[in-house]
Design an enzyme around this catalytic site. Structure first.
Site, PDB file in Angstrom:
ATOM      1  N   GLY A 176       0.807  -1.220   0.000  1.00  0.00           N
ATOM      2  CA  GLY A 176       0.000   0.000   0.000  1.00  0.00           C
ATOM      3  C   GLY A 176       0.835   1.263   0.000  1.00  0.00           C
ATOM      4  O   GLY A 176       2.062   1.224   0.148  1.00  0.00           O
TER       5      GLY A 176
ATOM      6  N   LYS B   1       3.969  -0.354 -10.132  1.00  0.00           N
ATOM      7  CA  LYS B   1       3.920   1.094  -9.865  1.00  0.00           C
ATOM      8  C   LYS B   1       5.316   1.681  -9.732  1.00  0.00           C
ATOM      9  O   LYS B   1       5.533   2.874 -10.012  1.00  0.00           O
ATOM     10  CB  LYS B   1       3.070   1.388  -8.627  1.00  0.00           C
ATOM     11  CG  LYS B   1       3.554   0.766  -7.319  1.00  0.00           C
ATOM     12  CD  LYS B   1       4.560   1.626  -6.583  1.00  0.00           C
ATOM     13  CE  LYS B   1       5.092   0.903  -5.357  1.00  0.00           C
ATOM     14  NZ  LYS B   1       6.151   1.676  -4.681  1.00  0.00           N
TER      15      LYS B   1
END
Length: 329
Positions: free
Chosen positions: A134, A189
């Site tokens: 996260g 990412k």
């Protein structure tokens, strides 16, 4: 209350140790460097990786890995992705089957193209494995700035255990049963964040950053679904959330390295200046090869690969992206 051992004295592991100690947990950090352990134990500060953060007295550091592993039920792998397999092999002789392995590294294994939980499962087949991911910069977690994380596992009862451990007044933890999506989102990412930094180094503007992040999100979704992830996962914390924080913050080592590369500094020198592992470089090479094998369209990853490994001109690569055949969004 079971104690927690962190294997690796890096910034994120140290920040989580500080947070857990405030909840009353006894935390043990193992690091191979004696000076890191001494700084934590004596100066109560991780000077190299998390400076100016006071480390509470119920966080101890050791260089004895056998002691560190045998001491606590929960073992957090807080080492870079490329040494996960090596670390698992190192600790296997000291583990009991009921000890829970928690991985906080983001990436895939470069040689095998396997997700990190798959690597851990191969080396430690009898232990429960949980992934914690996260949008979470260590510097902010350590300062109790409100943060959200997500945990996943193939055995969700262990994910729920870890959720309970890490939930705090300033740290909210969600569960997600899509471990593939959670891991792939957290790995890809880094590639987009590195590319975003290159664009910043080239002095491009907000329009470019918005385009890169949006089309980068498409690449995350495309490769994630191809590898078995669920669409909804990529629009959650470990996809969109992680993408936003790493592409926009100067805490992001991938973005900072990208800025240096965009300014013309070779990637090896950029990594040296950052002083920590830049996961996006390894991820770019791994996912470039993976997309070639599986026929997945990842044009941003392709362009970044050309810059990093073929000495391509980043301005020309951006131009190539802009001039591609027209298509429907």
């Amino acid at each position: 209350m079971d104690g927690i051992t962190f294997l690796g004295g890096g910034s994120f592991g140290t920040a989580l140790s500080v947070m857990l100690s405030k909840k009353g947990y006894e935390v043990l950090i193992w690091d191979r460097k004696k000076e890191t352990a001494d700084d934590i134990n004596i100066k109560k500060e991780n000077i190299k990786y998390l400076p100016k953060i006071l480390i509470p007295c119920n966080v101890k550091a050791v260089n004895d890995i056998e002691y560190a592993v045998r001491k606590n039920k929960y073992i957090v792998l807080s080492v870079p992705s490329h040494v996960i397999r090596e670390m698992c092999r190192k600790i296997k002789p000291f583990l009991q089957n009921d000890q829970v392995i928690i991985n906080i590294a983001k990436g895939i294994e470069e040689e095998s193209k396997k997700r990190l939980s798959e690597v851990i499962r191969e080396e430690l087949p009898l232990n429960p494995i949980v992934v914690l991911s996260g949008p979470s910069h260590a510097e902010e977690v350590a300062l109790d700035i409100p943060t959200t994380l997500v945990v996943s596992s193939n055995e969700m009862k262990y994910a729920e255990e870890v959720q309970d451990i890490f939930m705090a007044s300033k740290l909210r933890v969600y569960t997600n049963n899509d471990i593939i999506g959670v891991e792939i989102g957290g790995a890809v990412k880094n590639i987009i964040a590195l590319a975003a930094g290159v664009c910043d180094g080239l002095k491009f503007g907000d329009n470019t950053k918005a385009a890169l992040m949006t089309r980068g999100m498409s690449e995350i979704v495309r490769v994630g679904i191809a590898l078995g992830g669920k669409l909804d996962t990529f629009y959650g914390l470990t996809g969109m959330g992680d993408l936003i924080v790493t592409c926009t913050s100067m805490h992001s080592r991938n973005r900072r390295a990208g800025i240096l590369i965009g300014e013309g500094i070779p990637k090896d020198e950029a990594c040296k200046e950052i002083g920590m592992v830049v996961e996006g470089i390894t991820a770019c090479e791994a996912f470039y090869e993976l997309k070639q094998e599986k026929g997945i369209s990842m044009p941003i990853t392709n362009a970044l690969y050309n810059v990093l490994f073929k000495n391509a001109d980043p301005v020309q690569e951006v131009s190539n992206l802009m001039k591609r055949e027209k298509k429907c969004e």
